[in-house]
Structure formats: structure tokens, C-alpha cells
Motif scaffolding. Structure first.
Motif, mmCIF file in Angstrom:
data_model
loop_
_atom_site.group_PDB
_atom_site.id
_atom_site.type_symbol
_atom_site.label_atom_id
_atom_site.label_comp_id
_atom_site.label_asym_id
_atom_site.label_seq_id
_atom_site.Cartn_x
_atom_site.Cartn_y
_atom_site.Cartn_z
ATOM 1 N N LEU A 117 0.856 -1.189 0.000
ATOM 2 C CA LEU A 117 0.000 0.000 0.000
ATOM 3 C C LEU A 117 0.892 1.238 0.000
ATOM 4 N N ILE A 118 0.653 2.139 -0.951
ATOM 5 C CA ILE A 118 1.478 3.337 -1.128
ATOM 6 C C ILE A 118 0.624 4.565 -0.794
ATOM 7 N N PRO A 119 0.888 5.205 0.355
ATOM 8 C CA PRO A 119 0.034 6.308 0.790
ATOM 9 C C PRO A 119 0.443 7.690 0.258
ATOM 10 N N ASP A 120 0.966 7.738 -0.952
ATOM 11 C CA ASP A 120 1.292 9.033 -1.564
ATOM 12 C C ASP A 120 1.164 8.907 -3.075
ATOM 13 N N ALA A 121 1.373 10.023 -3.769
ATOM 14 C CA ALA A 121 1.182 10.038 -5.226
ATOM 15 C C ALA A 121 2.502 10.094 -5.983
ATOM 16 N N GLN A 122 3.615 9.895 -5.291
ATOM 17 C CA GLN A 122 4.928 9.939 -5.941
ATOM 18 C C GLN A 122 5.087 8.744 -6.891
ATOM 19 N N PRO A 123 5.891 8.905 -7.957
ATOM 20 C CA PRO A 123 6.100 7.776 -8.874
ATOM 21 C C PRO A 123 6.942 6.679 -8.231
ATOM 22 N N ARG A 139 -2.126 2.367 -4.589
ATOM 23 C CA ARG A 139 -2.198 3.662 -3.920
ATOM 24 C C ARG A 139 -3.330 3.592 -2.901
ATOM 25 N N VAL A 140 -3.168 4.331 -1.820
ATOM 26 C CA VAL A 140 -4.170 4.306 -0.759
ATOM 27 C C VAL A 140 -4.229 5.685 -0.114
ATOM 28 N N LYS A 141 -5.386 6.028 0.448
ATOM 29 C CA LYS A 141 -5.513 7.301 1.163
ATOM 30 C C LYS A 141 -4.754 7.196 2.484
ATOM 31 N N PRO A 142 -3.781 8.094 2.724
ATOM 32 C CA PRO A 142 -2.935 7.965 3.924
ATOM 33 C C PRO A 142 -3.712 8.008 5.229
ATOM 34 N N ASP A 143 -4.692 8.915 5.339
ATOM 35 C CA ASP A 143 -5.455 9.009 6.594
ATOM 36 C C ASP A 143 -6.246 7.738 6.861
ATOM 37 N N ALA A 144 -6.805 7.162 5.796
ATOM 38 C CA ALA A 144 -7.624 5.951 5.939
ATOM 39 C C ALA A 144 -6.773 4.768 6.393
ATOM 40 N N VAL A 145 -5.577 4.638 5.826
ATOM 41 C CA VAL A 145 -4.728 3.492 6.199
ATOM 42 C C VAL A 145 -4.199 3.653 7.625
ATOM 43 N N ARG A 146 -3.893 4.894 8.024
ATOM 44 C CA ARG A 146 -3.425 5.139 9.403
ATOM 45 C C ARG A 146 -4.528 4.839 10.414
ATOM 46 N N ALA A 147 -5.757 5.181 10.054
ATOM 47 C CA ALA A 147 -6.880 4.939 10.963
ATOM 48 C C ALA A 147 -7.227 3.453 11.057
ATOM 49 N N TRP A 148 -6.903 2.703 10.008
ATOM 50 C CA TRP A 148 -7.279 1.281 9.952
ATOM 51 C C TRP A 148 -6.275 0.358 10.630
ATOM 52 N N LEU A 149 -4.999 0.490 10.296
ATOM 53 C CA LEU A 149 -4.000 -0.490 10.735
ATOM 54 C C LEU A 149 -3.500 -0.218 12.150
#
Length: 197
Positions: A117-123, A139-149
Motif C-alpha cells: 500500500l502506497i500512501p502518496d502520489a509519488q512515482p 495507492r491508498v488514502k494515507p489518513d484511511a490506512v493510518r486509521a485502519w492499521l
């Protein structure tokens, strides 16, 4: 007088026999109720699946932008890692270990998907994608992954590897700088316990 001495000696012997016989029982109760030894045999931390359902708000998408839900891999175990696209040394080490851990499962390796899971838009570096071909890079939404894991104290999701079961339940977290040999043993147990037929 002699009779009293014999009676006293007899009592001491009886008390000694009782002490020897009850000592293991007392020691076991003391160990169980006071020392409380860990009885778990797994290396990773087992998680309550009902406490960490995969959120619909993750917004996972392939590198080309097409939406891909983690549910797409249901039916397989998912070995999950979270790291930025720049993928420093710790990230590369985890990707390597994930690949090797999957390969060490032999005929069962097809039961495991590797997901980054990549929580940013960098190449993501092209050479990195080639080197870890077969790893699902989403790609993943950073806030969503932090709240989940869930994490250990003083750590972030990028410090851990996670396991999701074939039903889509987050069920295990491995510690920061985990020992790959111990992770392998846990994975073997998980695959064996979930084998059908």
C-alpha cells in the motif's frame, strides 16, 4: 519420653512427605496465577478481526489509477506492507522479505498475495517494480490506512507487516524489524490451519 520423641519424629517425617508431594501443585498454581506465563506460540500479534474491518474509505487503486479493492484478493492470504513510493532501505528490505517468505511456502505460495500500500502520489521507480514483479502495488488514502492499521506503541504502519486472511479479515501484525524466520513459521501455521480438505 522415648515414645514422645518417636511421635515427634514421625510427625516431622509425615510433614516432610506432605511438603514434597504438594510442592509441585503449589508451584504450578503460583506459576499460573502469579507469574502468568505466555502460552502463545505465534510470533506475530493476533488481532481481533471484528475490530479492524477493511474500510470502504481506503480508496485503493492500481498505479495506473484504476480502482482495485483489497476484496479483489479474497480467497488468498494477503501479506501487507505500507510504505511511501520513494521506498527507502527499510521498505526494500520488507518487499524482499515478503517475496522470499512467499517463495519459501513451496506449493502453498500461490495461496499468498503480496500487497504494498502506497500512501502518496509519488512515482514508483521502474526498476523497483520489475524487481518485485508480482507484488500488488496499490495507492491508498494515507489518513484511511493510518486509521485502519493497528500499531505497537511508538511505531507507524510502515514499521510492520500484516496478514489478512482469505475472508478479508485483518488478523496478524508482525513487530518492527521482525525476524523473517519467525514470520515464516507463523505463515506455515496459518496456511496449515486454513487448508481445506
Amino acid at each position: 519420653m522415648k515414645e514422645n520423641k518417636q511421635r515427634t519424629n514421625g510427625r516431622w517425617k509425615l510433614l516432610a512427605v506432605i511438603a514434597v508431594c504438594t510442592a509441585p501443585v503449589i508451584a504450578s498454581y503460583f506459576t499460573y496465577y502469579v507469574l502468568k506465563p505466555q502460552s502463545r506460540t505465534n510470533y506475530g500479534t493476533l488481532l481481533d478481526p471484528s475490530a479492524y474491518p477493511i474500510p470502504a474509505t481506503l480508496g485503493t487503486a492500481a498505479l495506473d489509477g484504476k480502482p482495485v479493492a483489497l476484496d479483489a484478493y479474497k480467497g488468498k492470504w494477503i501479506m501487507l506492507s505500507v510504505d511511501g513510493a520513494d521506498c527507502g532501505d527499510a521498505c526494500r528490505k520488507k518487499l524482499y522479505e515478503m517475496r522470499q517468505l512467499r517463495l519459501t511456502q513451496g506449493k502453498d505460495m500461490d495461496r499468498i498475495e503480496r500487497v504494498w500500500l502506497i500512501p502518496d502520489a509519488q512515482p514508483v521507480e521502474t526498476m523497483l517494480m520489475r524487481e518485485y514483479d508480482g507484488t500488488r502495488m496499490l495507492r491508498v488514502k494515507p489518513d484511511a490506512v493510518r486509521a485502519w492499521l493497528p500499531v505497537d506503541g511508538g511505531t507507524v504502519p510502515a514499521d510492520h507487516l500484516y496478514m489478512i486472511d482469505p475472508l478479508g479479515n485483518l488478523m496478524m501484525r508482525f513487530p518492527k524489524d521482525a525476524d523473517p524466520n519467525k514470520i515464516k513459521k507463523d505463515i506455515v501455521k496459518l496456511l496449515k490451519a486454513s487448508r481445506i480438505g
